[in-house]
Motif scaffolding. Structure first.
Motif, PDB file in Angstrom:
ATOM      1  N   ALA A 146       0.841  -1.206   0.000  1.00  0.00           N
ATOM      2  CA  ALA A 146       0.000   0.000   0.000  1.00  0.00           C
ATOM      3  C   ALA A 146       0.873   1.252   0.000  1.00  0.00           C
ATOM      4  O   ALA A 146       0.581   2.237  -0.689  1.00  0.00           O
ATOM      5  CB  ALA A 146      -0.926  -0.011   1.211  1.00  0.00           C
ATOM      6  N   ALA A 147       1.960   1.216   0.768  1.00  0.00           N
ATOM      7  CA  ALA A 147       2.874   2.353   0.806  1.00  0.00           C
ATOM      8  C   ALA A 147       3.514   2.564  -0.560  1.00  0.00           C
ATOM      9  O   ALA A 147       3.671   3.702  -1.022  1.00  0.00           O
ATOM     10  CB  ALA A 147       3.943   2.120   1.872  1.00  0.00           C
ATOM     11  N   ALA A 148       3.900   1.463  -1.222  1.00  0.00           N
ATOM     12  CA  ALA A 148       4.528   1.567  -2.540  1.00  0.00           C
ATOM     13  C   ALA A 148       3.593   2.219  -3.543  1.00  0.00           C
ATOM     14  O   ALA A 148       4.029   2.974  -4.422  1.00  0.00           O
ATOM     15  CB  ALA A 148       4.955   0.183  -3.021  1.00  0.00           C
ATOM     16  N   LYS A 149       2.286   1.957  -3.432  1.00  0.00           N
ATOM     17  CA  LYS A 149       1.315   2.573  -4.341  1.00  0.00           C
ATOM     18  C   LYS A 149       1.290   4.095  -4.184  1.00  0.00           C
ATOM     19  O   LYS A 149       0.878   4.813  -5.092  1.00  0.00           O
ATOM     20  CB  LYS A 149      -0.087   2.007  -4.085  1.00  0.00           C
ATOM     21  CG  LYS A 149      -0.265   0.557  -4.510  1.00  0.00           C
ATOM     22  CD  LYS A 149      -0.078   0.392  -6.010  1.00  0.00           C
ATOM     23  CE  LYS A 149      -0.180  -1.077  -6.419  1.00  0.00           C
ATOM     24  NZ  LYS A 149       0.117  -1.266  -7.862  1.00  0.00           N
ATOM     25  N   LYS A 150       1.714   4.577  -3.018  1.00  0.00           N
ATOM     26  CA  LYS A 150       1.754   6.021  -2.762  1.00  0.00           C
ATOM     27  C   LYS A 150       3.168   6.583  -2.916  1.00  0.00           C
ATOM     28  O   LYS A 150       3.439   7.721  -2.538  1.00  0.00           O
ATOM     29  CB  LYS A 150       1.236   6.320  -1.349  1.00  0.00           C
ATOM     30  CG  LYS A 150      -0.218   5.921  -1.120  1.00  0.00           C
ATOM     31  CD  LYS A 150      -1.168   6.767  -1.962  1.00  0.00           C
ATOM     32  CE  LYS A 150      -2.619   6.449  -1.626  1.00  0.00           C
ATOM     33  NZ  LYS A 150      -3.555   7.279  -2.423  1.00  0.00           N
ATOM     34  N   GLY A 151       4.080   5.745  -3.437  1.00  0.00           N
ATOM     35  CA  GLY A 151       5.438   6.216  -3.684  1.00  0.00           C
ATOM     36  C   GLY A 151       6.380   6.110  -2.511  1.00  0.00           C
ATOM     37  O   GLY A 151       7.491   6.646  -2.553  1.00  0.00           O
ATOM     38  N   LEU A 152       5.986   5.396  -1.439  1.00  0.00           N
ATOM     39  CA  LEU A 152       6.827   5.235  -0.255  1.00  0.00           C
ATOM     40  C   LEU A 152       7.620   3.939  -0.348  1.00  0.00           C
ATOM     41  O   LEU A 152       7.055   2.867  -0.603  1.00  0.00           O
ATOM     42  CB  LEU A 152       5.968   5.225   1.006  1.00  0.00           C
ATOM     43  CG  LEU A 152       5.281   6.556   1.367  1.00  0.00           C
ATOM     44  CD1 LEU A 152       4.064   6.297   2.230  1.00  0.00           C
ATOM     45  CD2 LEU A 152       6.260   7.467   2.077  1.00  0.00           C
ATOM     46  N   SER A 153       8.919   4.022  -0.141  1.00  0.00           N
ATOM     47  CA  SER A 153       9.777   2.836  -0.208  1.00  0.00           C
ATOM     48  C   SER A 153       9.890   2.183   1.173  1.00  0.00           C
ATOM     49  O   SER A 153       9.678   2.830   2.201  1.00  0.00           O
ATOM     50  CB  SER A 153      11.167   3.227  -0.714  1.00  0.00           C
ATOM     51  OG  SER A 153      11.758   4.172   0.170  1.00  0.00           O
TER      52      SER A 153
END
Length: 404
Positions: free
Chosen positions: A22-29
């Motif tokens: 879910a974080a990756a979908k918002k650009g968070l690594s």
């Protein structure tokens, strides 16, 4: 060269890995660390370990790109039957036709396979499996974890997602309300003669709830359900030691023939039941999610869904902060996450605990009072609607990722 990421997620189970995706979908690594061997967690075999995924949680899986991968493996829950020992006066929760199902049942293996496959293909996720954390550090400008092989992982925010026995929570000294129910949940896979018709059964006995959760038919057309049977701790060892024939007979007796002839497939497992709720779910550059923050009774199948609501809220708070130029470890963002989640998690925890005690009172009079109350709910549409919305996870302030 340091590979400092936004999140350091300690615990790569269902909640931790969903958070990373879910974080990756918002650009968070993220760095994801887990002790378990993925091959063992996804090994072939039907053992009844399954999870009820609420409507809101299904929306989350859809919004992070897993809907097509998971859809063929989920069994819709068309209705929920709640009964006090199969006596008259049960409640039937059934949504309107346009609302779809009350949720979906998935074998845990299928959920893990889908999450692990997606994580392996996501460049924003660095996955460290079969890894032990030997040291955790939370400083002014970031966090780090040292692995047993000497690898040091760095990030802006540490997330404890290891479950009930979270060493990250313990290391942070976060206090927790806790009590033991002196009960144990026995998990088994059932094969039965009659179809379950997508009905989930919650049968309450004084010794504890007896839940039958619908699963998809097996490869040979076998009708299958997952059993979650709560027994007193003092009786658990004896129940687990029963022969297959004796165990099946005890299960069948409590099912009152609703699915016809029944047999147990695969191995049974069990785990102790307890209540735990942390005083706070954030500290300096630390957030807790899932069972690390709140471990509840499986009486209503809400444990995983509660953790997935944590995921949706945390990701939304961090993504909003990122747009404002704040980094993930910012204290303002963590305070907003805690405030958002405190009422929902406390309410659900309190409700499941209350149900456990309410239905655990033996005797004819308490049973009659309970069934009277259930009859009132059955005949009061607004009350039934409220309970169904809670079960579907569609009440309160929902994070965007959990909306349809």
């Amino acid at each position: 060269m340091s590979d400092k990421r936004d999140l350091l997620i300690l615990g790569g189970g269902l909640v931790g890995m969903t958070l990373a995706l879910a974080a990756a979908k918002k650009g968070l690594s993220s760095q994801v660390v887990d002790r378990a061997d993925p091959a063992e967690l996804t090994a072939e075999g039907f053992d009844g370990r399954a999870s009820a995924i609420s409507t809101a949680s299904w929306n989350l899986f859809g919004n992070i790109g897993l809907r097509a991968r998971l859809e063929p493996h989920g069994c819709p829950i068309a209705s929920i039957a709640v009964t006090d020992g199969m006596k008259p006066g049960r409640i039937d929760f059934q949504p309107e036709p346009h609302e779809g199902s009350l949720g979906r049942m998935f074998a845990n293996r299928e959920l893990r396979l889908a999450l692990f496959e997606a994580a392996s293909a996501e460049p924003l996720i660095a996955w460290h499996a079969r890894a032990d954390v030997v040291e955790r550090e939370r400083g002014e400008h970031g966090v780090s974890a040292t692995l047993a092989d000497g690898t040091v992982l760095e990030a802006n925010l540490m997330v404890g997602a290891e479950g009930r026995q979270s060493p990250t929570r313990e290391d942070a000294g976060i206090t927790m309300a806790h009590w033991d129910y002196s009960h144990r949940a026995i998990i088994a896979g059932l094969v039965h003669a009659r179809p379950h018709d997508n009905v989930a059964w919650e049968i309450f006995y004084p010794a504890g709830p007896f839940a039958l959760l619908p699963l998809l038919d097996g490869p040979g057309g076998e009708h299958r359900s997952a059993l979650v049977w709560t027994v007193a701790e003092k009786d658990a060892a004896g129940v687990m030691a029963l022969s297959d024939r004796a165990f099946t007979a005890e299960v069948a007796k409590r099912m009152h023939g609703i699915f016809g002839e029944v047999s147990v497939e695969g191995k049974c497992s069990s785990f102790p039941l307890s209540f735990q709720h942390t005083a706070n779910i954030v500290e300096h550059r630390l957030a807790l999610v899932g069972d690390a923050a709140h471990g509840i009774h499986p009486i209503a199948g809400q444990g995983l869904n509660l953790g997935l609501r944590d995921v949706g809220a945390l990701v939304e708070v961090l993504a909003d902060g990122m747009r404002l130029g704040l980094e993930p470890g910012d204290a303002q963002l963590l305070a907003r996450y805690e405030k958002w989640r405190e009422l929902d998690s406390f309410t659900v925890s309190l409700a499941t605990d209350g149900l456990t005690w309410l239905f655990g009172v033996p005797g004819k009079l308490p049973s009659a009072i309970r069934r009277l109350g259930m009859g009132v709910v059955q005949r009061t549409p607004p009350l039934k609607r409220w309970f169904m919305d809670e079960a579907r996870g569609m009440s309160g302030e929902l994070p965007e990722l959990l909306k349809g």
